[in-house]
Design a protein around this motif. Structure first.
Motif, PDB file in Angstrom:
ATOM      1  N   TRP A  21      45.533  40.113  49.824  1.00 27.31           N
ATOM      2  CA  TRP A  21      45.399  39.299  48.547  1.00 27.31           C
ATOM      3  C   TRP A  21      46.241  40.223  47.554  1.00 27.31           C
ATOM      4  O   TRP A  21      46.074  41.244  47.238  1.00 27.31           O
ATOM      5  CB  TRP A  21      43.920  39.525  47.940  1.00 27.31           C
ATOM      6  CG  TRP A  21      43.024  38.618  48.942  1.00 27.31           C
ATOM      7  CD1 TRP A  21      43.258  37.868  50.028  1.00 27.31           C
ATOM      8  CD2 TRP A  21      41.302  38.729  48.892  1.00 27.31           C
ATOM      9  NE1 TRP A  21      42.101  37.472  50.526  1.00 27.31           N
ATOM     10  CE2 TRP A  21      40.830  37.720  49.741  1.00 27.31           C
ATOM     11  CE3 TRP A  21      40.673  39.091  47.849  1.00 27.31           C
ATOM     12  CZ2 TRP A  21      39.771  37.530  50.136  1.00 27.31           C
ATOM     13  CZ3 TRP A  21      39.187  38.939  47.978  1.00 27.31           C
ATOM     14  CH2 TRP A  21      38.710  37.944  49.045  1.00 27.31           C
ATOM     15  N   ARG A  56      43.958  34.352  48.787  1.00 31.82           N
ATOM     16  CA  ARG A  56      42.466  34.264  48.639  1.00 31.82           C
ATOM     17  C   ARG A  56      42.365  32.660  48.942  1.00 31.82           C
ATOM     18  O   ARG A  56      43.102  31.852  48.408  1.00 31.82           O
ATOM     19  CB  ARG A  56      41.886  34.826  47.448  1.00 31.82           C
ATOM     20  CG  ARG A  56      40.360  34.578  47.662  1.00 31.82           C
ATOM     21  CD  ARG A  56      39.714  35.546  46.549  1.00 31.82           C
ATOM     22  NE  ARG A  56      39.893  35.133  45.181  1.00 31.82           N
ATOM     23  CZ  ARG A  56      39.358  35.349  44.031  1.00 31.82           C
ATOM     24  NH1 ARG A  56      38.359  36.368  44.216  1.00 31.82           N
ATOM     25  NH2 ARG A  56      39.664  35.040  42.836  1.00 31.82           N
ATOM     26  N   ALA A  72      43.749  38.350  55.355  1.00 28.96           N
ATOM     27  CA  ALA A  72      43.220  38.834  53.982  1.00 28.96           C
ATOM     28  C   ALA A  72      44.145  39.639  53.254  1.00 28.96           C
ATOM     29  O   ALA A  72      43.697  40.810  52.805  1.00 28.96           O
ATOM     30  CB  ALA A  72      41.830  38.991  54.238  1.00 28.96           C
TER      31      ALA A  72
END
Length: 327
Positions: free
Chosen positions: A156, A172, A154
């Motif tokens: 982003w 994402r 994760a």
């Protein structure tokens, strides 16, 4: 912190913003005892995207600090192929190319002015920059296999689609496919300074044109806590004696108001937000130009002190209605 779900948001801020953020990351590590690489989500915008990418690829805060100081990286971490004092291209942009960024963006903004953030709207009419983002791409290539994404699932990276004015968060779920190199370069593409970066046939620029932090993107995650390190926002100000300095502080107040709204949304969802920005001492070190690398060392060393002080104070107060503002 091990029993909590927590995230880390690193905001935009140019060359000096990156230096300030590394000081703040070091303080965060010392005061809260967290390893930034272990955040559940890493959100990076512009200069913050470079740091989020490095953390997402396993580079530790100690190595980021060592690079700022011209020292060797920690054992096992890569040596950054990036000259902090020269690879940004200087304190001022090169003469831009003729023409504007996006005629389509101008039309969309005119038709729906309230749906496009002011800075994103402005970016459509700015000329196309001539600055080179190749050094940023080279840096990312040195920490991440070519064409791949970060090892952290994760990580982003926030950008802006210049033609639509919409925020796009690469990495994402549901975002367009991009390499980490391309996404970071796009997030760093300051309108008027650098040309937009083309990904999948669309053109992207600095995510800071939509928001300095985009902290609100973590709201649906239901985190227990999120740390927001935002070099373009402040809660305490100095009193610069130059016109340029006063203009920068006025702009900073506008960006701060936007982040306040985002922080309140996240806090209202039940997530404790620890938000840190430059103090008056930091602003005195930063001056009026976040791209002036000559101030980099002073900004770093000041941040190491002020960020630790602010975070200790915030931790001592504890959350207030979900918000522990620390700077």
């Amino acid at each position: 912190m091990s029993e909590q779900r927590w995230g880390l948001v690193l905001g935009a801020g140019g060359v000096l913003g990156a230096s300030w953020t590394i000081g703040a990351l070091t303080a965060l590590q010392d005061v809260y005892g967290v390893d930034a690489r272990h955040a559940e989500v890493l959100v990076g915008t512009s200069a913050g995207s470079v740091l989020a990418a490095a953390l997402g690829c396993g580079v530790g805060v100690d190595s980021l600090l060592a690079h700022q100081r011209g020292a060797a990286a920690a054992d096992g971490d890569p040596v950054f192929d990036y000259d902090l004092d020269h690879d940004s291209g200087g304190a001022l942009p090169p003469l831009p190319r003729p023409g504007i960024h996006s005629a389509r963006g101008v039309v969309r903004t005119a038709l729906r002015p309230r749906r496009v953030p002011p800075m994103a709207a402005l970016s459509t009419v700015l000329p196309k920059g001539r600055g080179s983002l190749d050094p940023v791409g080279r840096l990312v290539d040195g920490i991440c296999p070519a064409g791949a994404w970060a090892g952290h699932h994760a990580t982003w990276i926030v950008t802006t689609d210049v033609d639509s004015g919409r925020r796009v968060v690469f990495g994402r779920d549901g975002a367009p496919h991009a390499s980490l190199r391309a996404a970071v370069m796009a997030s760093c593409a300051i309108p008027g300074w650098y040309a937009p970066v083309v990904i999948g046939g669309r053109r992207y620029v600095d995510g800071g044109t939509c928001s300095p932090t985009s902290v609100d993107v973590v709201r649906p995650l239901g985190l227990d806590r999120v740390f927001v390190l935002s070099p373009m926002t402040s809660l305490h100000y100095d009193h610069p004696g130059t016109v340029a300095g006063r203009l920068e502080r006025r702009f900073r107040r506008l960006t701060t108001r936007r982040v306040v709204r985002e922080v309140k949304k996240v806090a209202a969802a039940g997530t404790e937000v620890v938000w840190l920005g430059p103090t008056a001492d930091d602003l005195a070190a930063i001056g009026a130009n976040l791209m002036d690398a000559r101030r980099r060392v002073d900004v770093l060393e000041t941040s190491l002190r002020t960020s630790a002080e602010a975070l200790r104070a915030a931790r001592g107060r504890g959350p207030r209605s979900g918000l522990a503002a620390a700077g």
